[in-house]
Design a protein around this motif. Structure first.
Motif, PDB file in Angstrom:
ATOM      1  N   ALA A 173       0.832  -1.204   0.000  1.00  0.00           N
ATOM      2  CA  ALA A 173       0.000   0.000   0.000  1.00  0.00           C
ATOM      3  C   ALA A 173       0.870   1.259   0.000  1.00  0.00           C
ATOM      4  CB  ALA A 173      -0.932   0.000   1.215  1.00  0.00           C
ATOM      5  N   LEU A 174       1.956   1.242   0.760  1.00  0.00           N
ATOM      6  CA  LEU A 174       2.824   2.405   0.845  1.00  0.00           C
ATOM      7  C   LEU A 174       3.572   2.657  -0.462  1.00  0.00           C
ATOM      8  CD1 LEU A 174       4.156   1.840   4.460  1.00  0.00           C
ATOM      9  CD2 LEU A 174       2.749   3.761   3.697  1.00  0.00           C
ATOM     10  N   GLU A 175       3.826   1.602  -1.228  1.00  0.00           N
ATOM     11  CA  GLU A 175       4.501   1.762  -2.520  1.00  0.00           C
ATOM     12  C   GLU A 175       3.644   2.543  -3.518  1.00  0.00           C
ATOM     13  OE1 GLU A 175       5.461  -2.152  -3.779  1.00  0.00           O
ATOM     14  OE2 GLU A 175       7.206  -2.353  -2.440  1.00  0.00           O
ATOM     15  N   LYS A 232       2.628  -0.673  10.060  1.00  0.00           N
ATOM     16  CA  LYS A 232       3.675  -1.577   9.584  1.00  0.00           C
ATOM     17  C   LYS A 232       4.829  -1.639  10.581  1.00  0.00           C
ATOM     18  CE  LYS A 232       6.630  -0.378   6.257  1.00  0.00           C
ATOM     19  NZ  LYS A 232       7.999  -0.754   6.698  1.00  0.00           N
ATOM     20  N   LEU A 233       5.252  -0.485  11.072  1.00  0.00           N
ATOM     21  CA  LEU A 233       6.373  -0.444  12.001  1.00  0.00           C
ATOM     22  C   LEU A 233       6.033  -1.113  13.327  1.00  0.00           C
ATOM     23  CD1 LEU A 233       7.465   3.191  11.167  1.00  0.00           C
ATOM     24  CD2 LEU A 233       8.835   1.135  10.748  1.00  0.00           C
ATOM     25  N   GLU A 234       4.794  -0.943  13.780  1.00  0.00           N
ATOM     26  CA  GLU A 234       4.373  -1.588  15.027  1.00  0.00           C
ATOM     27  C   GLU A 234       4.448  -3.110  14.894  1.00  0.00           C
ATOM     28  OE1 GLU A 234       3.415  -2.016  18.836  1.00  0.00           O
ATOM     29  OE2 GLU A 234       3.575  -0.038  17.919  1.00  0.00           O
ATOM     30  N   TRP A 235       3.956  -3.631  13.758  1.00  0.00           N
ATOM     31  CA  TRP A 235       4.032  -5.082  13.549  1.00  0.00           C
ATOM     32  C   TRP A 235       5.487  -5.542  13.426  1.00  0.00           C
ATOM     33  CZ3 TRP A 235      -0.506  -3.936  10.024  1.00  0.00           C
ATOM     34  CH2 TRP A 235      -1.704  -4.299  10.650  1.00  0.00           C
ATOM     35  N   GLN A 236       6.330  -4.745  12.793  1.00  0.00           N
ATOM     36  CA  GLN A 236       7.737  -5.127  12.680  1.00  0.00           C
ATOM     37  C   GLN A 236       8.394  -5.216  14.056  1.00  0.00           C
ATOM     38  OE1 GLN A 236       8.745  -2.070   9.561  1.00  0.00           O
ATOM     39  NE2 GLN A 236       9.884  -3.764   8.672  1.00  0.00           N
ATOM     40  N   LEU A 237       8.042  -4.281  14.937  1.00  0.00           N
ATOM     41  CA  LEU A 237       8.594  -4.341  16.290  1.00  0.00           C
ATOM     42  C   LEU A 237       8.097  -5.576  17.027  1.00  0.00           C
ATOM     43  CD1 LEU A 237       8.471  -0.639  17.533  1.00  0.00           C
ATOM     44  CD2 LEU A 237      10.369  -1.902  16.531  1.00  0.00           C
ATOM     45  N   LEU A 294      -5.022  12.019   2.982  1.00  0.00           N
ATOM     46  CA  LEU A 294      -4.162  10.975   2.448  1.00  0.00           C
ATOM     47  C   LEU A 294      -2.794  10.980   3.125  1.00  0.00           C
ATOM     48  CD1 LEU A 294      -5.140  11.252  -1.320  1.00  0.00           C
ATOM     49  CD2 LEU A 294      -5.729   9.396   0.257  1.00  0.00           C
ATOM     50  N   THR A 295      -2.334  12.155   3.559  1.00  0.00           N
ATOM     51  CA  THR A 295      -1.083  12.200   4.330  1.00  0.00           C
ATOM     52  C   THR A 295      -1.264  11.468   5.652  1.00  0.00           C
ATOM     53  OG1 THR A 295      -0.388  14.294   3.336  1.00  0.00           O
ATOM     54  CG2 THR A 295       0.581  13.724   5.467  1.00  0.00           C
ATOM     55  N   GLU A 296      -2.388  11.714   6.327  1.00  0.00           N
ATOM     56  CA  GLU A 296      -2.669  11.003   7.573  1.00  0.00           C
ATOM     57  C   GLU A 296      -2.783   9.508   7.326  1.00  0.00           C
ATOM     58  OE1 GLU A 296      -6.118  12.525   9.476  1.00  0.00           O
ATOM     59  OE2 GLU A 296      -5.232  14.477   9.934  1.00  0.00           O
ATOM     60  N   ARG A 297      -3.381   9.151   6.191  1.00  0.00           N
ATOM     61  CA  ARG A 297      -3.543   7.739   5.827  1.00  0.00           C
ATOM     62  C   ARG A 297      -2.177   7.076   5.677  1.00  0.00           C
ATOM     63  NH1 ARG A 297      -7.612   4.284   6.332  1.00  0.00           N
ATOM     64  NH2 ARG A 297      -8.512   3.494   4.414  1.00  0.00           N
ATOM     65  N   ARG A 298      -1.277   7.764   4.986  1.00  0.00           N
ATOM     66  CA  ARG A 298       0.054   7.212   4.755  1.00  0.00           C
ATOM     67  C   ARG A 298       0.798   7.047   6.080  1.00  0.00           C
ATOM     68  NH1 ARG A 298       5.136   9.601   3.884  1.00  0.00           N
ATOM     69  NH2 ARG A 298       6.569   8.262   2.688  1.00  0.00           N
ATOM     70  N   VAL A 299       0.747   8.065   6.941  1.00  0.00           N
ATOM     71  CA  VAL A 299       1.433   7.981   8.228  1.00  0.00           C
ATOM     72  C   VAL A 299       0.849   6.843   9.066  1.00  0.00           C
ATOM     73  CG1 VAL A 299       1.877   9.182  10.405  1.00  0.00           C
ATOM     74  CG2 VAL A 299       2.107  10.402   8.236  1.00  0.00           C
ATOM     75  N   ALA A 300      -0.481   6.689   9.048  1.00  0.00           N
ATOM     76  CA  ALA A 300      -1.120   5.612   9.813  1.00  0.00           C
ATOM     77  C   ALA A 300      -0.683   4.244   9.304  1.00  0.00           C
ATOM     78  CB  ALA A 300      -2.640   5.748   9.732  1.00  0.00           C
TER      79      ALA A 300
END
Length: 371
Positions: A229-231, A264-269, A253-259
């Motif tokens: 999605a981020l790509e 993604k980062l939370e799951w990676q952690l 859409l900026t808020e959407r991208r940051v969310a």
């Protein structure tokens, strides 16, 4: 005349930013799973937000919340949420097999292609008209709605909407046929179902799939889908396009991208991939210095990577920026993260790996003292 219950009830001003967004979505009739997909938050978080909203506003149930959303102006009759408008265009099996005739991208500068060939969309105001149709794919927009979306409080001297639509129809013809991907409906204009592939609709499909992976307990798949999605985001959103709609959609859409990046980062952690997450978190936190959840995530990632001093530095920097720019102290969440890092409270920080998922590296032993 408003009822006593309405006048005595607290207004939406008593709600936080995210709670107002949830109440607005509830007022527009979205289900919890639709709200979760639209705001890129877990579905159980939607239920928690709604419970707090009902308590703060003294409302009885969801039906009362819908009425209140209209009463306080969060929802305007006849103008549903943009997040719902950009749901994927429904297509038949034959349409999907044939593939899209025209591709439109709004997750960056507005562009359109046909068969890999870029199309000339004309000047920025005309592009803004196409962007409005693409962002509301599947819905008919009247001339007045297009005027409001693109010109706002300063409408053109003449009603140029039909002229712009005529030129866009010529630019967006389907192959060699006279047919265009823009059709004139009884009450306005819309994109032809099955003839257009809009990147924001593809993003919404992926957000739905992300929620499915989350509910299925598959964080690896959720990370992969978030990355896809981020790509789709490429450069400045709707770059240079004028009008109220473009401005609102840039923010949304900026808020959407940051969310999406935060999820993604939370799951990676949680998967123990802190080394991969740190670089993205540093860049994202620099771009959003007063975003406290991001600061807390970066602190956790650094601590887990054996960089306790750097994690504490992040807290100090965030505390100063919050005081200088907003005049506030760190939230309870950020203070709690700081205290747990000082104590080395790994369980409290949620740094244990997910059940059934191996850690990618051993958790470093935290220092016993802080110099």
């Amino acid at each position: 005349m408003p009822t006593t219950a309405t006048t005595d009830r607290p207004t939406a001003a008593a709600l936080g930013h995210q709670e107002r967004k949830v109440l607005s979505a509830v007022g527009c009739g979205l289900r919890d799973d639709e709200i979760a997909a639209a705001l890129a938050i877990p579905e159980d978080a939607v239920a928690e937000h709604l419970a707090r909203i009902l308590a703060k506003l003294g409302l009885r149930d969801r039906a009362a919340a819908i009425v209140h959303a209209f009463d306080c102006g969060l929802v305007v009759p006849g103008r549903g949420p943009r997040t719902r408008s950009v749901s994927p265009v429904l297509r038949t099996a034959a349409d999907r097999a044939a593939g899209p005739k025209v591709q439109i991208s709004v997750l960056g500068p507005l562009q359109a292609w046909q068969g890999g060939r870029p199309l000339n969309l004309g000047h920025l105001r005309r592009q803004a008209v196409l962007a409005a149709l693409a962002l509301c794919a599947g819905r008919t927009l009247s001339r007045q709605e297009l005027l409001d979306d693109v010109w706002g409080m300063e409408p053109p001297v003449a009603n140029v909407v039909p002229v712009y639509i005529y030129r866009l129809r010529k630019a967006l013809r389907i192959g060699d046929s006279p047919d265009s991907v823009i059709e004139h409906a009884r009450c306005g204009y819309r994109l032809v179902s099955g003839a257009v592939d809009v990147d924001v609709a593809r993003m919404e499909e992926l957000v739905t799939d992300i929620g499915t992976a989350d509910r299925a307990g598959d964080p690896t798949e959720a990370v992969r889908l978030c990355a896809q999605a981020l790509e789709l985001f490429r450069g400045e959103l709707l770059a240079g396009l004028p009008g109220p709609l473009a401005e609102l959609e840039r923010m949304r859409l900026t808020e959407r991208r940051v969310a999406l990046m935060q999820r993604k980062l939370e799951w990676q952690l949680r998967l123990g991939q802190e080394s991969e997450a740190i670089a993205e978190l540093v860049a994202l936190s620099a771009a959003h210095p007063v975003n406290e959840p991001l600061a807390a995530m970066l602190m956790r990632a650094l601590y887990r990577n054996g960089r306790q001093a750097d994690a504490l530095t992040v807290f100090d920097r965030a505390r100063r920026r919050l005081a200088d720019e907003l005049g506030v102290s760190p939230s309870r969440m950020l203070r709690r993260t700081h205290q747990m890092i000082l104590r080395g409270d790994e369980a409290g920080l949620g740094l244990t790996p997910l059940a059934g998922w191996p850690r990618t590296r051993e958790l470093p032993v935290p220092p016993t003292t802080i110099v």
